[in-house]
Each structure stands twice: as C-alpha cells, then as structure tokens.
Design a protein around this motif. Structure first.
Motif, PDB file in Angstrom:
ATOM      1  N   MET A   1       0.823  -1.332   0.387  1.00 51.66           N
ATOM      2  CA  MET A   1       0.107  -0.207   0.533  1.00 51.66           C
ATOM      3  C   MET A   1       0.922   1.416  -0.225  1.00 51.66           C
ATOM      4  O   MET A   1       0.702   2.209  -0.444  1.00 51.66           O
ATOM      5  CB  MET A   1      -0.754  -0.022   0.892  1.00 51.66           C
ATOM      6  CG  MET A   1      -1.827  -1.202   0.954  1.00 51.66           C
ATOM      7  SD  MET A   1      -3.240  -0.847  -0.431  1.00 51.66           S
ATOM      8  CE  MET A   1      -3.881   0.261  -0.013  1.00 51.66           C
ATOM      9  N   LEU A   2       2.216   1.789   0.982  1.00 51.03           N
ATOM     10  CA  LEU A   2       2.814   2.311   1.114  1.00 51.03           C
ATOM     11  C   LEU A   2       3.376   2.580  -0.834  1.00 51.03           C
ATOM     12  O   LEU A   2       3.597   3.743  -0.831  1.00 51.03           O
ATOM     13  CB  LEU A   2       4.119   1.940   2.102  1.00 51.03           C
ATOM     14  CG  LEU A   2       4.564   3.200   1.928  1.00 51.03           C
ATOM     15  CD1 LEU A   2       4.572   4.158   2.786  1.00 51.03           C
ATOM     16  CD2 LEU A   2       6.522   2.617   2.843  1.00 51.03           C
ATOM     17  N   MET A   3       4.165   1.641  -0.860  1.00 47.54           N
ATOM     18  CA  MET A   3       4.588   1.904  -2.545  1.00 47.54           C
ATOM     19  C   MET A   3       3.578   2.387  -3.238  1.00 47.54           C
ATOM     20  O   MET A   3       3.306   2.864  -4.594  1.00 47.54           O
ATOM     21  CB  MET A   3       4.725   1.100  -2.895  1.00 47.54           C
ATOM     22  CG  MET A   3       6.615   0.172  -2.052  1.00 47.54           C
ATOM     23  SD  MET A   3       7.217   2.066  -2.465  1.00 47.54           S
ATOM     24  CE  MET A   3       8.042   1.838  -3.632  1.00 47.54           C
ATOM     25  N   ALA A   4       1.856   2.034  -3.611  1.00 45.68           N
ATOM     26  CA  ALA A   4       1.144   2.065  -4.317  1.00 45.68           C
ATOM     27  C   ALA A   4       0.588   3.540  -4.090  1.00 45.68           C
ATOM     28  O   ALA A   4       0.471   4.105  -5.506  1.00 45.68           O
ATOM     29  CB  ALA A   4       0.080   0.525  -4.119  1.00 45.68           C
ATOM     30  N   ARG A   5       1.066   3.944  -3.487  1.00 40.47           N
ATOM     31  CA  ARG A   5       0.486   5.705  -3.075  1.00 40.47           C
ATOM     32  C   ARG A   5       1.815   6.410  -3.256  1.00 40.47           C
ATOM     33  O   ARG A   5       1.076   7.394  -3.825  1.00 40.47           O
ATOM     34  CB  ARG A   5      -0.037   5.804  -1.048  1.00 40.47           C
ATOM     35  CG  ARG A   5      -0.074   6.881  -1.533  1.00 40.47           C
ATOM     36  CD  ARG A   5      -0.497   7.379   0.472  1.00 40.47           C
ATOM     37  NE  ARG A   5      -1.055   8.393   0.516  1.00 40.47           N
ATOM     38  CZ  ARG A   5      -1.841   8.894   1.233  1.00 40.47           C
ATOM     39  NH1 ARG A   5      -2.196   8.430   1.892  1.00 40.47           N
ATOM     40  NH2 ARG A   5      -2.022  10.437   1.610  1.00 40.47           N
ATOM     41  N   PHE A   6       3.271   5.456  -3.397  1.00 40.51           N
ATOM     42  CA  PHE A   6       4.041   6.354  -3.217  1.00 40.51           C
ATOM     43  C   PHE A   6       4.229   6.839  -4.990  1.00 40.51           C
ATOM     44  O   PHE A   6       4.030   7.859  -6.056  1.00 40.51           O
ATOM     45  CB  PHE A   6       4.872   6.220  -2.756  1.00 40.51           C
ATOM     46  CG  PHE A   6       6.632   6.725  -3.008  1.00 40.51           C
ATOM     47  CD1 PHE A   6       6.684   7.849  -2.708  1.00 40.51           C
ATOM     48  CD2 PHE A   6       7.635   6.648  -4.398  1.00 40.51           C
ATOM     49  CE1 PHE A   6       7.913   8.412  -3.338  1.00 40.51           C
ATOM     50  CE2 PHE A   6       8.383   6.777  -4.523  1.00 40.51           C
ATOM     51  CZ  PHE A   6       8.832   8.019  -3.658  1.00 40.51           C
ATOM     52  N   GLY A   7       3.866   5.962  -6.001  1.00 43.86           N
ATOM     53  CA  GLY A   7       3.805   5.039  -7.422  1.00 43.86           C
ATOM     54  C   GLY A   7       3.114   6.566  -8.695  1.00 43.86           C
ATOM     55  O   GLY A   7       3.640   6.204  -8.833  1.00 43.86           O
ATOM     56  N   LEU A   8       2.495   6.153  -7.820  1.00 45.77           N
ATOM     57  CA  LEU A   8       1.130   6.849  -8.488  1.00 45.77           C
ATOM     58  C   LEU A   8       1.562   7.570  -8.600  1.00 45.77           C
ATOM     59  O   LEU A   8       0.910   9.019  -9.281  1.00 45.77           O
ATOM     60  CB  LEU A   8      -0.363   6.631  -7.656  1.00 45.77           C
ATOM     61  CG  LEU A   8      -1.501   5.305  -7.599  1.00 45.77           C
ATOM     62  CD1 LEU A   8      -2.739   5.460  -6.648  1.00 45.77           C
ATOM     63  CD2 LEU A   8      -1.609   5.627  -8.522  1.00 45.77           C
ATOM     64  N   ARG A   9       1.628   8.985  -7.442  1.00 50.62           N
ATOM     65  CA  ARG A   9       2.700   9.975  -7.489  1.00 50.62           C
ATOM     66  C   ARG A   9       4.077  10.243  -7.978  1.00 50.62           C
ATOM     67  O   ARG A   9       3.898  10.755  -9.102  1.00 50.62           O
ATOM     68  CB  ARG A   9       2.867  10.362  -5.733  1.00 50.62           C
ATOM     69  CG  ARG A   9       1.158  11.069  -5.387  1.00 50.62           C
ATOM     70  CD  ARG A   9       1.481  10.668  -4.041  1.00 50.62           C
ATOM     71  NE  ARG A   9       0.105  11.103  -3.532  1.00 50.62           N
ATOM     72  CZ  ARG A   9      -0.345  10.194  -3.195  1.00 50.62           C
ATOM     73  NH1 ARG A   9      -0.544   8.910  -3.664  1.00 50.62           N
ATOM     74  NH2 ARG A   9      -1.997  10.388  -2.493  1.00 50.62           N
TER      75      ARG A   9
END
Length: 474
Positions: free
Chosen positions: A149-157
């Motif tokens: 979840m952390l990486m998904a949130r970061f990756g989207l940005r």
C-alpha cells in the motif's frame, strides 16, 4: 605466490567504494583498482582556484547520502565522515525579492508556505511516517514491494510528471517553482513522466535527514570509506587502469563501478554478445557546465533566507524553469539557465581561509557541450544577488567534455550515470530482473547506471555486493 582476493572492484567512485565496504563488512578480502591518480570519482575535493579554497569537483550536497540505508549500515563517523547541516536546506528566490524555503523540519516548511502548507503536508506526511521503509523499497531495483500500500501510494505520485503533480497539488506558483526546481535534478524536461519522483525523493530525504555536506569536502566521504577498507586489510590502488579481465589478479568475483559501455569493452571475453550489445544500447543524458569561485565575502543575496541556505535554486518562475530544461533537450542553452548553487563555506569553516568563502554552481547543458556558460551563470546570480561579481577573487570552469576527462564514468558530462527518461529510470541498464548480476556468475555491475541511479548514496554498490555475497562469495 600470485595474489588472491575474494573480490576485485574496478573503479573507486562512491558506488565502487560502497560495494567494497559492504564486502569488507561481511569479512571478505577486497582489492579496489582505480584508473585515476586519486580515488573518489564524483566525491573529490581540490584547491582549483586559490590555495586554501576547497572546492567539490562534482557532487557537493548529499541529501540521499545522509538518508541512505548504506550509510545507516556502514557507520563511517569513526573514520572522519561528519555531515554538516545548513540552517536551511534550500532557498528558491524570486524577482520580487521573496524566496521559498525548504527546511529540514516539515512543520517549519509548512508554516512558511501559507495556503499551500496544508497541501505540502498532505503530500509528504504519509511518507515521512514510514521514510526508512520507503527508502528501503525505492533505493533499489524494481521488485514486488513488501509494503504494497505504501509503494502504491508513492508510485501513483512518483510516476507522474513534475508538471502534472505540482499543478494538481499546489495553487501558489512559487510552491510549484520550488518543487519544479528540485524535480529538475532529473535532467529531463519537467513534463516527462517520472520527473515527480526526483522532487518527492529529494524533499523526503531533506525532511528525513536534511541536505548536508561533508565537513572538509566531499572527498571526506571517499576518504572515510578507504580508511574503513584499509582497517580491514583491503587495498585501494590508484593509477591502475583495467582494460581486460585477463589483467586482474585471481578472485572469486569482480564488481564494476564502470558505465555499461566500459563494461562491455573490459569484459568482452567473459560476457555473451547479446548481453554486451544490450549494454552498448544504454543512453547517456545531458551534461553540466560548472563554475567554482573563491570569494572575498559570502554571496550578497537580496533575500536573507538565501544567506542561510546550503543550496539555492535560481530559475524564478515555473515557466522560466521549464523552458530552460526544454532548451537543453533541444540541444540549446537558455540565456537565463536554471542555476544550482551551493555555498558550503557558510556552514563549514574548513572550506576557505578565515573570512573568505567558496561558491559552487552548475547548469544543465546538452550532452558533450563545450559551450562556455560562465557569463550566463554569473548574470543569473547577479539577478538575485547584486554585487556578486565584486566579491569574486578567482574562478574555475569545467565544461561537459572536461568533466568526462576528469571522470570517465561521466560520459558527455552526464553526472547521473545515464538519461533519466522513465524507461531508463525503471530499467537500469537494461530489462533484467536482477540488474546487478550478469550472465557470468562472477561478474557484477555496481555503477550509477544501475538502480537507484545517480547520487552519493552508495546503494548501487551495496546492492551489487549483496548479490555477490549471496552468490559466488557465500
């Protein structure tokens, strides 16, 4: 008897030395071979203007170094490495006399921003709550994340363009300009996908660990690593150019802190043709033109925040900044280029004689450019610091070709190890699940042309050494 080493590292830049330190930390014997007369690569410091003025030849300010997992694992403080922090990480001045400020503290940065402060906090606070985990995930190769979840949130940005993310997040043009200047460290136009990742990572590193310099110059980083190695019985040899694997002493592993093109030549007899051709397809990016000054006084900035900052970005508006980066992509240099300034002597009194100071600045230029941009750089500084030329006592300039002559890994003056378009940002130096390994199980890649790319963080070397320790050095 012939020499025998567990590992040989070819190239004594920060990543090669980091690989050697990681192997030595695990109890392996290591020989480092460097073609130049002095080790350090992009972390060298020399008196190139006048005696007593210490100038960083390439890298100067180290946000990723201070935050890096490598420097958390290998403690170099007992070997002379001291991070020195300015009062402000960054100032970005404007023609109206104001300046945006990036503080080490998130709260202080937010408080200075006005209405955009709440948006800044909303963007960065969730990642700052898990910075170590985020750095562990991002400062390496593409892989299935442990913190999904952390990486998904970061990756989207991070995968967005800096232009798209700033327009979506911030209403104040000055906030957008500051974020854009930080993102411009990507050395690609700011409308390109993935450029937001540079702004996000450098700002997160700044809020986590600051934007410090090494006391005494960037050479202190490589000196500390060499001292660490020598204490463990390892050896660093300079003026030892490697042109073929046949020249090397016996070892179980060889790690290359060389660019892909150089590896393809040096290891030609030990790697399959298809892999070598893939290395030769690696593309390099824009270069830089750099000026160092010996100064009688600090730079006389109009805005007092600039006098407290270790780094100052000169580009005024987002529009001006974006155009200078587009010009470079067209093979041109803007008359008003984006100038990156560092003023280490303000917070490190070892850099210049008492009462004197140093200045350090560069701009982005087309690959291999030999243009003399001194006047353009000094005009930009005068724009925000009237009277700057009056305090200059000596200067030293180095263009993109001269920078490559100084460090052969900086092809065409590219300080990042390769073009940072989205494809090469993700796949370095080719499409391969483990980019540090090669088809030859005893050969490994550890230069900045592998993930996570440019910067003095040591992670390219750290990852390559870990692969060797799990493979032929078990």
């Amino acid at each position: 008897m012939p020499e025998r080493w567990d590992a040989i590292v070819v190239g004594a830049g920060p990543n090669g030395l980091a690989a050697a330190c990681t192997l030595a930390h695990a109890g392996r014997s290591v020989l480092v071979l460097e073609a130049a007369a002095r080790p350090g690569g992009g972390t060298r410091t020399e008196e190139i203007t006048e005696r007593g003025f210490k100038h960083d030849i390439c890298s100067a300010i180290h946000p990723m170094g201070a935050a890096s997992p490598f420097f958390r694992t290998i403690d170099l403080r007992p070997y002379g490495l001291e991070w020195v922090h300015p009062e402000l990480a960054l100032a970005h001045p404007f023609d109206d006399g104001s300046a945006m400020q990036l503080h080490h503290s998130l709260d202080a940065t937010v408080d200075a921003m006005g209405d955009d402060g709440k948006h800044w906090r909303r963007l960065f606070q969730p990642f700052l709550d898990h910075t170590d985990a985020l750095l562990d995930e991002t400062l390496g190769p593409l892989r299935i994340p442990r913190r999904m979840m952390l990486m998904a949130r970061f990756g989207l940005r991070a995968l967005r363009s800096a232009e798209g993310l700033t327009r979506a997040m911030f209403g104040n043009p000055k906030t957008r300009a500051m974020f854009g200047g930080i993102s411009a460290h990507a050395l690609v136009p700011l409308h390109s996908f993935g450029t937001a990742s540079f702004g996000l990572m450098l700002i997160l590193a700044g809020h986590k660990a600051g934007w410090p310099a090494a006391r005494g110059g960037s050479i202190a980083i490589s000196d500390a690593m060499i001292a660490y190695l020598r204490e463990r019985g390892c050896e660093v040899r300079t003026e030892h150019r490697v042109t073929s694997l046949r020249e090397l002493p016996e070892s179980k592993a060889v790690l290359f802190d060389l660019g892909p093109h150089q590896v393809a030549r040096v290891a030609a007899d030990a790697l399959p043709l298809r892999y070598r051709n893939a290395l030769l397809r690696w593309r390099y990016g824009p270069g830089v033109f750099k000026v160092d000054w010996a100064l009688d006084e600090p730079i006389p900035w109009k805005n007092e925040a600039c006098r407290r900052a270790g780094t100052v970005h000169l580009a005024n508006t987002w529009e001006e900044l974006a155009e200078t980066e587009r010009a470079v992509s067209r093979g041109e240099v803007s008359e008003r280029p984006f100038v990156l300034v560092a003023q280490q002597s303000l917070f490190d009194d070892t850099r210049a004689p008492k009462g004197k100071h140093t200045g350090w600045a560069y701009i982005h230029v087309p690959h291999g450019s030999t243009i003399d941009a001194t006047e353009r750089i000094e005009s930009q500084i005068e724009r925000f610091a009237p009277g700057f030329r009056d305090v200059v006592r000596a200067r030293h300039v180095i263009d993109a070709r001269a920078l490559e002559a100084h460090d052969e890994n900086m092809i065409g003056g590219d300080i990042g190890g390769g073009a940072n378009d989205l494809w090469q940002l993700v796949w370095r130096p080719m499409v391969r699940w483990d980019p540090y390994t090669t088809p030859n199980p005893s050969l490994f890649l550890c230069s900045s042309s592998t993930p996570p790319g440019g910067g003095v963080h040591g992670m390219c070397g750290w990852h390559a050494a870990q692969r060797a320790l799990r493979g032929v050095l078990r």
